[in-house]
Design a protein around this motif. Structure first.
Motif, PDB file in Angstrom:
ATOM      1  N   PHE A 401       0.908  -1.676  -0.203  1.00 16.26           N
ATOM      2  CA  PHE A 401      -0.178  -0.156  -0.153  1.00 16.26           C
ATOM      3  C   PHE A 401       0.774   1.250   0.103  1.00 16.26           C
ATOM      4  N   ARG A 402       1.983   1.195   0.620  1.00 10.18           N
ATOM      5  CA  ARG A 402       3.208   2.557   0.820  1.00 10.18           C
ATOM      6  C   ARG A 402       3.437   2.969  -0.714  1.00 10.18           C
ATOM      7  N   TYR A 403       4.051   1.458  -1.292  1.00 11.19           N
ATOM      8  CA  TYR A 403       4.213   1.669  -2.820  1.00 11.19           C
ATOM      9  C   TYR A 403       3.316   2.661  -4.114  1.00 11.19           C
ATOM     10  N   THR A 404       1.806   1.281  -3.288  1.00 10.41           N
ATOM     11  CA  THR A 404       0.991   1.519  -4.548  1.00 10.41           C
ATOM     12  C   THR A 404       1.296   3.658  -3.898  1.00 10.41           C
ATOM     13  N   SER A 405       0.509   3.545  -3.292  1.00  4.45           N
ATOM     14  CA  SER A 405      -0.122   5.048  -2.911  1.00  4.45           C
ATOM     15  C   SER A 405       1.341   5.967  -3.298  1.00  4.45           C
ATOM     16  N   LYS A 406       2.497   6.018  -3.492  1.00  7.60           N
ATOM     17  CA  LYS A 406       3.066   6.699  -3.657  1.00  7.60           C
ATOM     18  C   LYS A 406       3.567   6.718  -5.298  1.00  7.60           C
ATOM     19  N   TRP A 407       3.323   5.835  -6.008  1.00  7.96           N
ATOM     20  CA  TRP A 407       3.439   5.161  -7.146  1.00  7.96           C
ATOM     21  C   TRP A 407       2.513   6.163  -7.798  1.00  7.96           C
ATOM     22  N   ASN A 408       1.192   5.498  -7.385  1.00  6.10           N
ATOM     23  CA  ASN A 408       0.462   4.742  -8.369  1.00  6.10           C
ATOM     24  C   ASN A 408       0.323   4.020  -9.490  1.00  6.10           C
ATOM     25  N   LYS A 409       0.874   2.970  -8.966  1.00  6.16           N
ATOM     26  CA  LYS A 409       1.178   1.626 -10.100  1.00  6.16           C
ATOM     27  C   LYS A 409       1.215   0.182  -8.616  1.00  6.16           C
ATOM     28  N   PRO A 410       1.059  -0.586  -9.375  1.00  5.27           N
ATOM     29  CA  PRO A 410       1.154  -1.731  -8.785  1.00  5.27           C
ATOM     30  C   PRO A 410       2.897  -2.229  -8.465  1.00  5.27           C
ATOM     31  N   CYS A 411       3.010  -3.126  -7.470  1.00  4.28           N
ATOM     32  CA  CYS A 411       3.844  -3.220  -6.880  1.00  4.28           C
ATOM     33  C   CYS A 411       4.619  -4.340  -8.064  1.00  4.28           C
TER      34      CYS A 411
END
Length: 510
Positions: A401-411
């Motif tokens: 969730f932290r990654y997708t919130s920052k980069w707006n793409k799936p991990c």
């Protein structure tokens, strides 16, 4: 009728061409399966007549079907908990059984050594009924009136208590339960692997291949990390089924063998007498913490329900409650015989470290079939690997969730592997650094108790807003307040027990 047909045609075209809607709540995008659409702009006088009622139902069904296949939230589709909503009542039962039965059940007879027969059975029954009620509350709160699905315990708490207070109250206990349980599973699983290997390979020729306890921890962790590469919560349903079968299997084997072998000589059911009044009181609170710890797992209920598809005709709460009823019927058939039968067989001679599993090996290693004890150990290891997956899933979800919130793409897949491998390494390090954690069952139970018994009651009051001074209002306020008081008392009792009785604290020496 031509005018009516044209209205239907325009309405359907409008619904299908409507772009996906995204709803932002508490700084996270939620994906309701049943968002309320605005009323039709073609609402004419004719459409309000009884003659047009069947036609209105047709239009509503068209709009509802459009709402179900429209993607409202990409981020939910990227996260491990909600990436797949193909779950059902059976999958929910598998997950609940895997997370609801485990090593915490093996220490239940220790609570009876302090509470005795009457109070032990009474407290166990009350705790089981209480947590089943709060479980029902969480299932009902999963879907809000606005259509938002709270597929994570933290998000429901933030919706009820507010964003800041919700994080303060819930974030640490939920993460602590998930991470702490995974650490304890490494200790129990790795230690049981070592015992199993020693039993199977007693020949002196195997002495060259014997591993140390730390190395067995590493073997268990590597196996858990490899299994953790399954992408989402729904994909581990088969793993949870295996975990459920093995949990029921070893719990049943342990209490059946213990009861079959009969009571030990000089067994006693009297609580220790040479204790001060304060020590007895704190021991009771610690015993209540052990019982509360046996029913942890509410931090996973909303996540499990989040894998089930929901619509207006078949809301997820119906399938989820069916799974809960089946799962907790099986859980009761395991926990009650284990607690009562174990206390009957061993009484106050119950080992404080390991509970029933240690008692079986300590008192019946020579008069019980080697195959039975080896099979029990094997089932414990398999269940530990399976339970690790479901308890680690909220941690994996939060990292992605932290990654997708920052980069707006799936991990990406490689980063997902890195996240899960790092988590496994961290839990392995903690299991080596703090090998005395399993002795803190009462303390862990006290910290986790509000998640299970108190917070759901308060969240029901704040979200559902029952009428003041009604039966539901009084019931939830009473249970919530008593749950919070019990939590504080249990934590105090656990700390007192650690100080008064002492535990073997040894760092980096499992």
């Amino acid at each position: 009728m031509e005018e009516v047909a044209e209205i239907v045609k325009k309405q359907s075209s409008l619904a299908i061409s409507t772009p996906p809607v995204q709803v932002q709540v508490n700084h996270q995008i939620h994906s309701p399966n049943s968002i309320s659409f605005p009323k039709s702009p073609y609402n004419s006088r004719f459409m309000n007549t009884p003659l047009a009622t069947p036609l209105k139902k047709v239009i509503e069904n068209i709009l509802e079907e459009v709402g179900h296949f429209t993607k409202f939230d990409q981020q939910d589709d990227w996260l491990p908990i909600t990436a797949c909503r193909k779950g059902n009542a059976y999958y929910a039962a598998f997950h609940l059984l895997c997370s609801g039965i485990g090593f915490q059940a093996l220490v239940l007879p220790l609570a009876f050594t302090t509470l005795g027969w009457t109070w032990g059975i009474l407290c166990l029954c009350v705790a089981f009924t209480w947590q089943l009620y709060t479980l029902w509350l969480l299932i009902q709160l999963h879907e809000s009136d606005t259509g938002i699905r709270h597929s994570r315990y933290l998000k429901l708490a933030m919706a009820a208590f507010g964003e800041k207070l919700g994080k303060i109250l819930v974030l640490f206990p939920v993460q602590y339960l998930s991470g702490g349980t995974c650490v304890t599973l490494i200790m129990i699983g790795g230690g049981t692997m070592k015992i199993l290997f020693q039993m199977v390979c007693e020949d002196s020729s195997c002495s060259l291949y014997q591993l140390k306890t730390i190395e067995w921890y590493l073997v268990f962790t590597v196996a858990a990390i490899l299994l953790a590469q399954l992408p989402n919560l729904n994909s581990i349903a088969g793993v949870s089924l295996i975990g459920a079968i093995t949990a029921v299997g070893y719990c049943s084997l342990i209490w059946i063998v213990s009861v079959y072998q009969g009571r030990l000589d000089n067994v006693s059911y009297e609580p220790p007498r040479r204790q001060s009044q304060a020590t007895r009181i704190f021991s009771v609170w610690n015993a209540l913490g052990i019982i509360a710890f046996a029913f942890r797992g509410h931090n996973l209920v909303l996540e499990i329900q989040g894998t089930i598809r929901s619509d207006s005709k078949n809301p997820s709460r119906l399938a989820m409650w069916k799974g809960v009823m089946f799962a907790y019927l099986v859980i009761a058939s395991c926990l009650f015989p284990l607690a009562i039968g174990g206390y009957w067989a061993y009484g106050n001679l119950m080992p404080s470290n390991g509970g029933m599993l240690s008692a079986l090996k300590k008192y019946h290693e020579h008069d019980t079939s080697k195959f039975i004890i080896a099979l029990t150990s094997l089932l414990v290891v398999i269940n530990g690997l399976s339970s690790f997956q479901i308890y680690a899933m909220p941690i994996f979800d939060n990292l992605e969730f932290r990654y997708t919130s920052k980069w707006n793409k799936p991990c990406p897949r490689w980063l997902r592997i890195v996240f899960r491998s790092l988590f496994g390494c961290l839990t392995f390090f903690i299991s080596i650094a703090l090998p005395f954690l399993p002795s803190l069952a009462g303390l862990i139970g006290g910290v986790a108790l509000p998640i299970t018994l108190a917070y759901p009651c308060f969240m029901w009051i704040l979200i559902k807003k029952p009428k003041k001074h009604s039966t539901t209002w009084y019931l939830n306020w009473t249970l919530g307040a008593v749950g919070m008081i019990l939590s504080v008392l249990i934590v105090i009792g656990a700390i007192w027990g650690i100080v008064a009785l002492g535990i073997q604290i040894h760092f980096f020496n499992p």
